[in-house]
Write an enzyme that holds these catalytic residues in place. Sequence first.
Site, PDB file in Angstrom:
ATOM      1  N   ASP A  79       0.862  -1.181   0.000  1.00 31.49           N
ATOM      2  CA  ASP A  79       0.000   0.000   0.000  1.00 31.49           C
ATOM      3  C   ASP A  79       0.902   1.236   0.000  1.00 31.49           C
ATOM      4  O   ASP A  79       2.004   1.217   0.560  1.00 31.49           O
ATOM      5  CB  ASP A  79      -0.876   0.036   1.252  1.00 31.49           C
ATOM      6  CG  ASP A  79      -1.666  -1.252   1.452  1.00 31.49           C
ATOM      7  OD1 ASP A  79      -2.344  -1.659   0.510  1.00 31.49           O
ATOM      8  OD2 ASP A  79      -1.565  -1.835   2.551  1.00 31.49           O
TER       9      ASP A  79
ATOM     10  N   ASP B  12      -1.707  -2.597  -4.416  1.00 26.40           N
ATOM     11  CA  ASP B  12      -2.737  -2.958  -3.441  1.00 26.40           C
ATOM     12  C   ASP B  12      -3.546  -1.700  -3.131  1.00 26.40           C
ATOM     13  O   ASP B  12      -4.085  -1.075  -4.028  1.00 26.40           O
ATOM     14  CB  ASP B  12      -2.100  -3.573  -2.206  1.00 26.40           C
ATOM     15  CG  ASP B  12      -3.101  -4.333  -1.339  1.00 26.40           C
ATOM     16  OD1 ASP B  12      -4.272  -4.438  -1.733  1.00 26.40           O
ATOM     17  OD2 ASP B  12      -2.705  -4.810  -0.278  1.00 26.40           O
TER      18      ASP B  12
ATOM     19  N   ASP C 138      -4.400   1.741   3.667  1.00 20.28           N
ATOM     20  CA  ASP C 138      -5.064   0.698   4.453  1.00 20.28           C
ATOM     21  C   ASP C 138      -4.908   1.029   5.934  1.00 20.28           C
ATOM     22  O   ASP C 138      -3.805   1.346   6.397  1.00 20.28           O
ATOM     23  CB  ASP C 138      -4.469  -0.676   4.165  1.00 20.28           C
ATOM     24  CG  ASP C 138      -5.076  -1.325   2.923  1.00 20.28           C
ATOM     25  OD1 ASP C 138      -5.725  -0.607   2.135  1.00 20.28           O
ATOM     26  OD2 ASP C 138      -4.889  -2.537   2.735  1.00 20.28           O
TER      27      ASP C 138
ATOM     28  N   ARG D  50     -13.708   0.920  -2.692  1.00 17.89           N
ATOM     29  CA  ARG D  50     -13.136   1.173  -1.365  1.00 17.89           C
ATOM     30  C   ARG D  50     -12.826   2.646  -1.143  1.00 17.89           C
ATOM     31  O   ARG D  50     -11.676   3.038  -0.977  1.00 17.89           O
ATOM     32  CB  ARG D  50     -11.876   0.333  -1.128  1.00 17.89           C
ATOM     33  CG  ARG D  50     -12.119  -1.152  -1.192  1.00 17.89           C
ATOM     34  CD  ARG D  50     -10.873  -1.931  -0.815  1.00 17.89           C
ATOM     35  NE  ARG D  50     -11.084  -3.364  -0.916  1.00 17.89           N
ATOM     36  CZ  ARG D  50     -10.160  -4.289  -0.686  1.00 17.89           C
ATOM     37  NH1 ARG D  50      -8.945  -3.915  -0.327  1.00 17.89           N
ATOM     38  NH2 ARG D  50     -10.431  -5.570  -0.806  1.00 17.89           N
TER      39      ARG D  50
END
Length: 430
Positions: A208, A247, A251, A303
């Site tokens: 990430d 990714d 996160d 997301r």
Amino acid sequence: MRARHIGAVAGTLALLCVPAHAEARDVSRDTLPANDGWASYGTSTTGGAAADDAHVYTVTDRAGLVRALDNGSDTPKIIKIAGTIDANTDDDGEHLDCADYATDGYNLKKYLAAYDPRTWGSAKPSGPQEEARQASAAKQAERVVLRVGSHTTIVGLGKGAVLKGASLQVKDADNVILRNLDLRDAYDCFPVWQPNTGGLGDWKTAYDNIWLAGATHVWIDHVTASDKGHPDAAEPTWFARNYLRHDGLLDITNGSDLVTVSWSRFADHDKAILIGNGDTATGDRGRLRVTLHHNTFESVVQRAPRVRFGQVHLYNNRYVVDEDDADYRYSLGVSTESGIYAENNAFTTPGHVEVADLVKSWNGTALHQTGTLFNGYPVDLLAIHNAYNSGSERDLTADVGWTPNLHTKIDSAAVADREVARGAGAGRIP
């Protein structure tokens, strides 16, 4: 003439009133304003503001950044990034590409031949090529994973501070500030194939742009995060799946808590922000408290955010889905035991995207929303979700079990849309 003379005198007096030693404020010692989201709860977020002069660094390359980070130490520190830093470089500053990391005979063509689902089946990859992939991935991780410790501020200088290829990881740390950074292309050279007994399987990537794991009191402000340089759309398809190299952009997982993300831009990416990493991670209950305000989500597939367990205040954000974003899936993901309180957010989605596409639920039960605009018109996301997804997804209620009280002024969605378009992202701190 008289008016011109008065104006000249006034200008001269104004100059005389400015102290000779006056300087622009040092944003590197800024702390989170009071009541600015969950990161202001309890002990506020100050980052490295208490650092002494010996622990204030200006860095221009990876080697300098690594030295300043001090292996994620908890010593109060301020790190100023000047210009562009490439994490994929050796100790002499020479650029490294994927071929430089490959070791032990790793070869993508051989890897694909070894684990083709038609011959390998649904078992987890094992054997020489998977072992070589792991060893190669470890070599890249040594360069691109940068650990951020407690009481740290990392801030970009001016409008051109870029960190590319890096994964900033705030793990089990407290009191961190990340500001004014253009974070690009956390690119994984060695994705792993993950078979799925019930389907085609998928490629999984490692990095990430920012990963918070067990982190508390974190303020992320005026950051731009994107795939710039290596868009996933340009990658090939292997085993009928896009060979993903990225990714998440951000996160927030593993029990992280008390986080504020403000005035940032998340763009040109598949998975933007994940809050909570698993439906069975019940230890996240009572944690994952996050505020997202005045952010732009532009050309993001999904997301924005997806939430499990957390109490997430989502206000005055701007969402833009381009007409050619054919892969768009959803913006707000309502998952297990999540409590999203969404206020005055604006969605602009020309083309194929409908209101009912904006929210998707997996085991979620509730979503509070007010003041939402869709292409300039007020809509009720909750009512439309329930009406159009009845039967395929559980109906959501408006009672998320909590009400936010840590926030600055909340503008209308229309006002926020304009202000965020002008002010969000790196290089735009007032």
